[in-house]
Write a protein that holds these residues in place. Structure first.
Motif, short mmCIF file in Angstrom:
data_model
loop_
_atom_site.label_atom_id
_atom_site.label_comp_id
_atom_site.label_asym_id
_atom_site.label_seq_id
_atom_site.Cartn_x
_atom_site.Cartn_y
_atom_site.Cartn_z
N ARG A 107 0.82 -1.21 0.00
CA ARG A 107 0.00 0.00 0.00
C ARG A 107 0.85 1.27 0.00
O ARG A 107 0.52 2.26 -0.65
CB ARG A 107 -0.94 -0.04 1.20
N ASP A 151 -6.57 -7.72 -1.33
CA ASP A 151 -7.98 -7.33 -1.37
C ASP A 151 -8.60 -7.76 -0.03
O ASP A 151 -9.04 -8.90 0.12
CB ASP A 151 -8.67 -8.01 -2.56
N ASP A 159 -8.13 2.08 12.23
CA ASP A 159 -9.23 1.77 11.33
C ASP A 159 -9.76 0.39 11.71
O ASP A 159 -9.09 -0.62 11.50
CB ASP A 159 -8.69 1.79 9.89
N ALA A 203 -17.07 1.68 -1.74
CA ALA A 203 -15.90 2.54 -1.87
C ALA A 203 -14.91 2.35 -0.73
O ALA A 203 -13.70 2.48 -0.90
CB ALA A 203 -16.34 4.00 -1.95
N TYR A 204 -15.44 2.04 0.47
CA TYR A 204 -14.56 1.80 1.62
C TYR A 204 -13.61 0.63 1.34
O TYR A 204 -12.40 0.72 1.56
CB TYR A 204 -15.40 1.53 2.86
N TRP A 205 -14.16 -0.49 0.85
CA TRP A 205 -13.33 -1.67 0.58
C TRP A 205 -12.49 -1.48 -0.68
O TRP A 205 -11.33 -1.94 -0.73
CB TRP A 205 -14.22 -2.91 0.45
N GLU A 206 -13.03 -0.82 -1.69
CA GLU A 206 -12.24 -0.56 -2.90
C GLU A 206 -10.99 0.24 -2.57
O GLU A 206 -9.91 0.02 -3.13
CB GLU A 206 -13.09 0.20 -3.94
N ASP A 207 -11.12 1.17 -1.62
CA ASP A 207 -10.00 2.01 -1.23
C ASP A 207 -8.90 1.22 -0.53
O ASP A 207 -7.76 1.68 -0.43
CB ASP A 207 -10.51 3.13 -0.30
N LYS A 208 -9.23 0.01 -0.04
CA LYS A 208 -8.24 -0.83 0.61
C LYS A 208 -7.36 -1.61 -0.39
O LYS A 208 -6.35 -2.19 0.00
CB LYS A 208 -8.93 -1.85 1.52
N ASP A 232 -3.27 0.32 -5.52
CA ASP A 232 -3.26 0.66 -6.96
C ASP A 232 -2.01 0.03 -7.57
O ASP A 232 -0.96 0.66 -7.68
CB ASP A 232 -3.27 2.18 -7.14
#
Length: 393
Positions: A32, A52, A83, A97-102, A105
Protein backbone atom coordinates in the motif's frame (compact mmCIF):
# COMPACT_ATOMS: atom_id res chain seq x y z
CA UNK A 1 4.46 5.24 5.70
CA UNK A 2 5.11 7.68 2.84
CA UNK A 3 6.11 10.43 5.28
CA UNK A 4 8.34 8.14 7.33
CA UNK A 5 10.26 6.97 4.24
CA UNK A 6 10.83 10.54 3.07
CA UNK A 7 12.03 11.50 6.58
CA UNK A 8 14.45 8.56 6.64
CA UNK A 9 15.95 9.67 3.33
CA UNK A 10 17.04 13.00 4.88
CA UNK A 11 19.03 11.44 7.72
CA UNK A 12 22.80 11.84 7.58
CA UNK A 13 23.35 8.07 7.98
CA UNK A 14 21.10 7.20 5.03
CA UNK A 15 22.16 7.00 1.37
CA UNK A 16 18.69 8.10 0.28
CA UNK A 17 17.55 4.65 -0.86
CA UNK A 18 14.91 3.01 1.34
CA UNK A 19 13.66 -0.57 1.22
CA UNK A 20 11.01 -2.49 3.10
CA UNK A 21 10.77 -6.18 4.00
CA UNK A 22 8.63 -8.51 6.08
CA UNK A 23 5.61 -10.77 5.91
CA UNK A 24 1.87 -10.82 6.60
CA UNK A 25 0.61 -7.46 7.91
CA UNK A 26 4.06 -5.98 7.30
CA UNK A 27 3.91 -7.16 3.67
CA UNK A 28 0.39 -5.78 3.20
CA UNK A 29 1.60 -2.39 4.44
CA UNK A 30 4.53 -2.37 2.02
CA UNK A 31 2.31 -2.83 -1.02
CA UNK A 32 0.00 0.00 0.00
CA UNK A 33 2.87 2.40 0.71
CA UNK A 34 4.61 1.52 -2.56
CA UNK A 35 1.43 2.33 -4.48
CA UNK A 36 1.75 5.92 -3.16
CA UNK A 37 5.18 6.13 -4.87
CA UNK A 38 7.39 7.74 -2.20
CA UNK A 39 10.32 9.16 -4.23
CA UNK A 40 12.97 7.54 -2.01
CA UNK A 41 11.42 4.07 -1.82
CA UNK A 42 13.81 1.96 -3.90
CA UNK A 43 12.46 -1.59 -3.49
CA UNK A 44 10.14 -3.76 -1.41
CA UNK A 45 10.05 -7.40 -0.30
CA UNK A 46 6.43 -8.20 0.62
CA UNK A 47 6.60 -11.83 1.70
CA UNK A 48 2.99 -13.09 1.98
CA UNK A 49 0.60 -10.19 1.35
CA UNK A 50 -3.19 -10.16 1.45
CA UNK A 51 -4.19 -7.36 -0.93
CA UNK A 52 -7.98 -7.33 -1.37
CA UNK A 53 -9.03 -7.19 2.29
CA UNK A 54 -12.72 -7.67 1.54
CA UNK A 55 -12.50 -10.65 -0.84
CA UNK A 56 -9.47 -12.35 0.70
CA UNK A 57 -10.01 -11.83 4.41
CA UNK A 58 -13.06 -10.12 5.90
CA UNK A 59 -15.53 -11.74 3.44
CA UNK A 60 -13.53 -14.48 1.71
CA UNK A 61 -15.90 -16.18 -0.71
CA UNK A 62 -18.64 -13.94 0.64
CA UNK A 63 -18.50 -15.72 4.03
CA UNK A 64 -17.83 -13.31 6.93
CA UNK A 65 -14.73 -14.02 9.00
CA UNK A 66 -15.35 -11.29 11.54
CA UNK A 67 -14.68 -13.50 14.58
CA UNK A 68 -11.23 -14.50 13.33
CA UNK A 69 -10.33 -10.96 12.31
CA UNK A 70 -11.45 -9.71 15.72
CA UNK A 71 -8.72 -11.96 17.14
CA UNK A 72 -6.18 -10.62 14.64
CA UNK A 73 -7.03 -6.97 15.29
CA UNK A 74 -7.02 -7.37 19.07
CA UNK A 75 -3.61 -9.05 19.01
CA UNK A 76 -1.94 -6.49 16.75
CA UNK A 77 -3.30 -3.10 17.78
CA UNK A 78 -3.13 -0.93 20.88
CA UNK A 79 -5.68 1.42 22.47
CA UNK A 80 -5.12 4.35 20.11
CA UNK A 81 -7.15 5.29 17.06
CA UNK A 82 -7.09 2.64 14.32
CA UNK A 83 -9.23 1.77 11.33
CA UNK A 84 -11.49 -0.92 12.79
CA UNK A 85 -11.86 -3.33 9.88
CA UNK A 86 -14.08 -5.72 11.81
CA UNK A 87 -16.58 -3.09 12.93
CA UNK A 88 -16.65 -1.62 9.44
CA UNK A 89 -17.14 -5.14 8.14
CA UNK A 90 -20.37 -5.24 10.12
CA UNK A 91 -21.44 -1.84 8.77
CA UNK A 92 -20.46 -2.58 5.16
CA UNK A 93 -21.14 -6.25 4.30
CA UNK A 94 -20.95 -5.54 0.54
CA UNK A 95 -18.15 -4.26 -1.67
CA UNK A 96 -18.23 -0.45 -1.70
CA UNK A 97 -15.90 2.54 -1.87
CA UNK A 98 -14.56 1.80 1.62
CA UNK A 99 -13.33 -1.67 0.58
CA UNK A 100 -12.24 -0.56 -2.90
CA UNK A 101 -10.00 2.01 -1.23
CA UNK A 102 -8.24 -0.83 0.61
CA UNK A 103 -7.04 -2.43 -2.65
CA UNK A 104 -3.58 -1.10 -3.62
CA UNK A 105 -3.26 0.66 -6.96
CA UNK A 106 -0.96 -2.02 -8.37
CA UNK A 107 -0.22 -0.20 -11.61
CA UNK A 108 1.58 2.53 -9.65
CA UNK A 109 4.13 0.08 -8.23
CA UNK A 110 7.10 0.32 -10.59
CA UNK A 111 10.06 -0.30 -8.27
CA UNK A 112 11.81 -3.70 -7.85
CA UNK A 113 9.69 -6.22 -5.91
CA UNK A 114 10.68 -9.57 -4.37
CA UNK A 115 7.54 -11.39 -3.21
CA UNK A 116 6.89 -14.82 -1.74
CA UNK A 117 3.81 -16.99 -1.30
CA UNK A 118 3.10 -20.12 0.70
CA UNK A 119 0.83 -22.60 -1.03
CA UNK A 120 -0.54 -23.42 2.44
CA UNK A 121 -1.21 -19.97 3.85
CA UNK A 122 -4.16 -17.60 3.59
CA UNK A 123 -2.00 -14.88 1.97
CA UNK A 124 -1.36 -16.97 -1.15
CA UNK A 125 -4.09 -15.48 -3.33
CA UNK A 126 -3.13 -11.88 -2.55
CA UNK A 127 0.56 -12.55 -3.12
CA UNK A 128 0.01 -13.91 -6.63
CA UNK A 129 -2.66 -11.34 -7.48
CA UNK A 130 -0.21 -8.61 -6.52
CA UNK A 131 2.75 -9.95 -8.48
CA UNK A 132 0.58 -10.45 -11.58
CA UNK A 133 -0.84 -6.91 -11.50
CA UNK A 134 2.03 -4.62 -10.47
CA UNK A 135 3.68 -2.76 -13.38
CA UNK A 136 7.29 -3.11 -12.33
CA UNK A 137 9.57 -4.67 -14.93
CA UNK A 138 11.72 -5.96 -12.06
CA UNK A 139 9.62 -8.36 -10.03
CA UNK A 140 10.36 -11.78 -8.56
CA UNK A 141 8.20 -14.40 -6.86
CA UNK A 142 9.23 -17.43 -4.80
CA UNK A 143 6.43 -19.86 -3.87
CA UNK A 144 6.96 -22.55 -1.24
CA UNK A 145 5.26 -25.12 1.02
CA UNK A 146 6.39 -23.84 4.42
CA UNK A 147 4.56 -21.52 6.81
CA UNK A 148 5.59 -17.86 6.45
CA UNK A 149 7.67 -17.46 9.63
CA UNK A 150 10.12 -20.37 9.25
CA UNK A 151 10.49 -19.40 5.61
CA UNK A 152 11.23 -15.77 6.54
CA UNK A 153 13.99 -16.75 8.95
CA UNK A 154 15.57 -19.59 6.99
CA UNK A 155 19.27 -18.59 6.69
CA UNK A 156 19.32 -19.36 2.97
CA UNK A 157 16.31 -17.12 2.40
CA UNK A 158 17.80 -14.33 4.50
CA UNK A 159 20.91 -14.48 2.32
CA UNK A 160 18.71 -14.40 -0.80
CA UNK A 161 16.94 -11.30 0.53
CA UNK A 162 20.25 -9.64 1.38
CA UNK A 163 21.37 -10.01 -2.25
CA UNK A 164 18.14 -8.34 -3.40
CA UNK A 165 18.62 -5.42 -0.99
CA UNK A 166 22.33 -5.12 -1.82
CA UNK A 167 21.45 -4.77 -5.47
CA UNK A 168 18.75 -2.11 -5.15
CA UNK A 169 19.71 -0.28 -1.93
CA UNK A 170 23.50 -0.25 -2.35
CA UNK A 171 23.77 -0.53 -6.16
CA UNK A 172 26.04 -3.57 -5.83
CA UNK A 173 26.18 -5.40 -9.15
CA UNK A 174 25.88 -8.89 -7.69
CA UNK A 175 24.00 -10.63 -10.49
CA UNK A 176 20.61 -10.55 -8.79
CA UNK A 177 18.93 -9.91 -12.13
CA UNK A 178 19.87 -13.44 -13.17
CA UNK A 179 17.51 -14.81 -10.51
CA UNK A 180 14.54 -16.57 -12.19
CA UNK A 181 11.45 -14.37 -12.16
CA UNK A 182 9.45 -17.21 -10.60
CA UNK A 183 10.73 -20.02 -8.38
CA UNK A 184 8.23 -22.59 -7.20
CA UNK A 185 8.16 -25.64 -4.99
CA UNK A 186 6.04 -28.48 -6.34
CA UNK A 187 4.55 -30.24 -3.30
CA UNK A 188 4.41 -34.01 -2.99
CA UNK A 189 3.41 -35.33 0.45
CA UNK A 190 4.26 -34.73 4.10
CA UNK A 191 7.58 -32.82 4.27
CA UNK A 192 8.68 -33.98 0.82
CA UNK A 193 8.64 -31.61 -2.14
CA UNK A 194 8.77 -32.99 -5.67
CA UNK A 195 10.79 -29.99 -6.87
CA UNK A 196 12.23 -26.97 -5.07
CA UNK A 197 12.85 -23.48 -6.49
CA UNK A 198 12.01 -24.65 -10.00
CA UNK A 199 12.58 -21.71 -12.34
CA UNK A 200 9.62 -20.39 -14.32
CA UNK A 201 9.14 -17.36 -16.56
CA UNK A 202 5.52 -16.52 -15.76
CA UNK A 203 2.48 -17.43 -13.68
CA UNK A 204 0.08 -18.97 -14.51
CA UNK A 205 2.46 -21.12 -16.56
CA UNK A 206 2.06 -20.55 -20.30
CA UNK A 207 2.30 -24.31 -20.94
CA UNK A 208 -0.69 -25.07 -18.70
CA UNK A 209 -3.25 -27.42 -20.25
CA UNK A 210 -6.67 -26.68 -18.76
CA UNK A 211 -9.01 -29.66 -18.44
CA UNK A 212 -12.45 -30.30 -16.97
CA UNK A 213 -13.38 -33.07 -14.55
CA UNK A 214 -17.10 -33.79 -14.30
CA UNK A 215 -18.68 -34.76 -10.96
CA UNK A 216 -20.97 -37.77 -10.70
CA UNK A 217 -23.09 -37.80 -7.54
CA UNK A 218 -24.28 -41.36 -8.18
CA UNK A 219 -20.87 -42.82 -7.27
CA UNK A 220 -18.73 -39.94 -5.95
CA UNK A 221 -16.43 -39.91 -8.97
CA UNK A 222 -14.68 -37.33 -11.14
CA UNK A 223 -14.70 -38.07 -14.88
CA UNK A 224 -12.92 -36.78 -17.96
CA UNK A 225 -16.11 -36.94 -20.03
CA UNK A 226 -19.47 -35.26 -19.29
CA UNK A 227 -21.82 -37.35 -17.17
CA UNK A 228 -25.11 -38.03 -18.98
CA UNK A 229 -27.37 -39.20 -16.16
CA UNK A 230 -28.60 -36.70 -13.58
CA UNK A 231 -27.90 -37.53 -9.93
CA UNK A 232 -27.70 -35.76 -6.59
CA UNK A 233 -26.09 -36.23 -3.20
CA UNK A 234 -26.75 -34.40 0.06
CA UNK A 235 -25.03 -33.88 3.39
CA UNK A 236 -25.85 -32.27 6.73
CA UNK A 237 -24.67 -28.69 6.34
CA UNK A 238 -23.00 -28.56 9.76
CA UNK A 239 -21.63 -32.04 10.43
CA UNK A 240 -21.08 -33.98 7.19
CA UNK A 241 -19.20 -33.71 3.91
CA UNK A 242 -19.14 -35.41 0.48
CA UNK A 243 -16.25 -36.49 -1.75
CA UNK A 244 -15.57 -36.83 -5.47
CA UNK A 245 -12.44 -38.79 -6.48
CA UNK A 246 -10.41 -39.66 -9.56
CA UNK A 247 -7.36 -41.91 -9.91
CA UNK A 248 -4.63 -40.70 -12.28
CA UNK A 249 -3.25 -43.22 -14.75
CA UNK A 250 -0.08 -41.16 -15.27
CA UNK A 251 2.02 -38.69 -13.31
CA UNK A 252 0.06 -35.44 -13.21
CA UNK A 253 1.18 -32.00 -12.04
CA UNK A 254 -1.34 -29.32 -11.15
CA UNK A 255 0.32 -25.91 -10.91
CA UNK A 256 -1.75 -22.75 -11.02
CA UNK A 257 -5.43 -21.99 -10.58
CA UNK A 258 -8.43 -24.32 -10.36
CA UNK A 259 -12.09 -23.54 -9.98
CA UNK A 260 -15.17 -25.55 -9.12
CA UNK A 261 -18.45 -25.15 -11.02
CA UNK A 262 -21.38 -26.65 -9.07
CA UNK A 263 -25.15 -26.90 -9.26
CA UNK A 264 -26.44 -26.62 -5.68
CA UNK A 265 -29.69 -26.58 -3.70
CA UNK A 266 -30.45 -25.78 -0.06
CA UNK A 267 -32.92 -28.05 1.73
CA UNK A 268 -34.32 -26.29 4.79
CA UNK A 269 -32.70 -22.86 4.42
CA UNK A 270 -32.32 -19.95 1.99
CA UNK A 271 -28.50 -19.93 1.86
CA UNK A 272 -25.45 -22.20 1.82
CA UNK A 273 -21.85 -21.75 2.95
CA UNK A 274 -19.60 -24.05 0.92
CA UNK A 275 -16.04 -24.99 1.92
CA UNK A 276 -14.08 -26.76 -0.82
CA UNK A 277 -10.83 -28.64 -0.29
CA UNK A 278 -8.61 -30.42 -2.83
CA UNK A 279 -6.82 -33.41 -1.30
CA UNK A 280 -4.26 -35.94 -2.47
CA UNK A 281 -4.85 -39.65 -1.77
CA UNK A 282 -2.63 -42.68 -2.24
CA UNK A 283 -3.50 -45.72 -4.36
CA UNK A 284 -5.67 -47.19 -1.58
CA UNK A 285 -7.52 -43.94 -0.87
CA UNK A 286 -5.54 -42.85 2.21
CA UNK A 287 -4.99 -39.12 2.66
CA UNK A 288 -1.50 -37.84 1.74
CA UNK A 289 -1.32 -34.37 3.33
CA UNK A 290 1.48 -31.89 3.04
CA UNK A 291 2.87 -30.56 6.30
CA UNK A 292 3.14 -27.01 7.55
CA UNK A 293 4.84 -26.40 10.91
CA UNK A 294 4.84 -30.17 11.28
CA UNK A 295 1.04 -30.40 11.03
CA UNK A 296 -1.07 -31.83 8.19
CA UNK A 297 -2.60 -29.05 6.10
CA UNK A 298 -6.22 -29.58 4.95
CA UNK A 299 -5.33 -28.85 1.30
CA UNK A 300 -5.95 -26.29 -1.44
CA UNK A 301 -9.16 -24.43 -0.63
CA UNK A 302 -12.01 -22.30 -1.86
CA UNK A 303 -15.12 -20.88 -0.18
CA UNK A 304 -18.49 -19.49 -1.20
CA UNK A 305 -21.66 -18.16 0.41
CA UNK A 306 -24.13 -19.08 -2.30
CA UNK A 307 -26.21 -15.92 -1.92
CA UNK A 308 -23.02 -13.98 -2.83
CA UNK A 309 -22.42 -16.01 -6.02
CA UNK A 310 -22.67 -13.13 -8.50
CA UNK A 311 -19.39 -12.67 -10.39
CA UNK A 312 -17.57 -9.48 -11.30
CA UNK A 313 -17.38 -9.79 -15.08
CA UNK A 314 -14.51 -7.31 -15.39
CA UNK A 315 -12.28 -9.02 -12.81
CA UNK A 316 -13.10 -12.65 -13.69
CA UNK A 317 -10.48 -14.23 -15.96
CA UNK A 318 -10.33 -17.39 -18.04
CA UNK A 319 -8.72 -19.19 -15.07
CA UNK A 320 -10.31 -17.53 -12.02
CA UNK A 321 -13.85 -16.41 -11.11
CA UNK A 322 -13.99 -13.27 -8.96
CA UNK A 323 -17.03 -12.40 -6.84
CA UNK A 324 -18.71 -9.02 -7.25
CA UNK A 325 -19.70 -8.76 -3.60
CA UNK A 326 -22.41 -6.22 -4.40
CA UNK A 327 -25.63 -7.97 -3.34
CA UNK A 328 -27.24 -11.08 -1.90
CA UNK A 329 -29.37 -13.50 -3.91
CA UNK A 330 -31.13 -15.77 -1.43
CA UNK A 331 -32.34 -19.19 -2.52
CA UNK A 332 -35.99 -20.15 -2.90
CA UNK A 333 -37.29 -23.53 -1.80
CA UNK A 334 -36.34 -26.14 -4.40
CA UNK A 335 -34.23 -23.67 -6.42
CA UNK A 336 -31.12 -25.18 -8.05
CA UNK A 337 -28.46 -22.63 -9.02
CA UNK A 338 -25.02 -22.77 -10.66
CA UNK A 339 -22.08 -21.40 -8.69
CA UNK A 340 -18.40 -20.85 -9.49
CA UNK A 341 -15.91 -21.22 -6.64
CA UNK A 342 -12.34 -20.00 -7.01
CA UNK A 343 -9.59 -22.18 -5.54
CA UNK A 344 -6.35 -20.54 -4.46
CA UNK A 345 -3.26 -21.15 -6.62
CA UNK A 346 -1.21 -24.22 -5.82
CA UNK A 347 1.44 -26.63 -7.12
CA UNK A 348 1.25 -30.39 -6.55
CA UNK A 349 2.40 -33.63 -8.15
CA UNK A 350 0.20 -36.72 -8.28
CA UNK A 351 2.13 -39.89 -9.12
CA UNK A 352 0.58 -42.60 -11.26
CA UNK A 353 -2.15 -44.41 -9.32
CA UNK A 354 -2.64 -41.65 -6.77
CA UNK A 355 -6.00 -39.91 -6.45
CA UNK A 356 -7.35 -36.38 -6.40
CA UNK A 357 -10.28 -35.70 -4.09
CA UNK A 358 -12.72 -32.79 -4.14
CA UNK A 359 -14.17 -32.44 -0.64
CA UNK A 360 -17.34 -30.35 -0.17
CA UNK A 361 -18.62 -29.34 3.28
CA UNK A 362 -20.43 -26.56 5.08
CA UNK A 363 -17.53 -25.85 7.44
CA UNK A 364 -13.76 -25.50 7.61
CA UNK A 365 -12.36 -28.89 8.59
CA UNK A 366 -9.20 -28.71 10.65
CA UNK A 367 -8.37 -29.78 14.18
CA UNK A 368 -5.68 -28.62 16.59
CA UNK A 369 -4.25 -25.73 14.59
CA UNK A 370 -2.56 -22.89 16.50
CA UNK A 371 -4.41 -20.12 14.66
CA UNK A 372 -8.14 -20.00 15.52
CA UNK A 373 -9.26 -19.78 11.90
CA UNK A 374 -13.03 -19.53 11.79
CA UNK A 375 -15.84 -18.23 9.63
CA UNK A 376 -19.25 -16.99 10.74
CA UNK A 377 -21.26 -19.57 8.83
CA UNK A 378 -24.99 -19.55 8.18
CA UNK A 379 -25.98 -23.16 7.50
CA UNK A 380 -29.17 -25.03 8.32
CA UNK A 381 -30.67 -28.21 6.97
CA UNK A 382 -28.97 -30.12 4.17
CA UNK A 383 -26.90 -29.13 1.15
CA UNK A 384 -27.65 -30.88 -2.15
CA UNK A 385 -25.12 -31.20 -5.00
CA UNK A 386 -26.60 -31.91 -8.44
CA UNK A 387 -24.57 -33.52 -11.25
CA UNK A 388 -25.01 -34.96 -14.73
CA UNK A 389 -27.12 -33.98 -17.71
CA UNK A 390 -28.01 -30.29 -17.55
CA UNK A 391 -26.26 -30.05 -14.18
CA UNK A 392 -22.70 -29.96 -15.53
CA UNK A 393 -20.92 -29.77 -12.17
Amino acid sequence: GYDFIEWLATQHWCNGRIGMGGNSCVAMTQVRIAALQPPHLACIAPWEATCDIYRESIYEGGIPALSFNEFIVSSLTGPNLVDDLVENGRHYPFMNAYWEDKIPDFKKIRIPVYATASWQHFHVHGSFDMIRKIRSTKKWMRAHREQEWPDQYNPANIEDLRRFFDRYLKNINNGWELTPRYRIEVMDAYDCDYQTNRPEKEFPLARTVYKKLYLDASNGSLNWEPVEKEAKVSYDSNTEQVYFDIKFDEDTEITGYMWLHLWVEADGHDDMDLFITIKKLDEEGNWLPTYILGEPHPGTWGKLRVSMRELDEKLTTSFEPVLAGKRQQKLKKGEIVPVDIALVPTSWIWHKGQQLRVEIAGRYIREGWFEPLQWDTDNRGRHIIHTGGKYDS
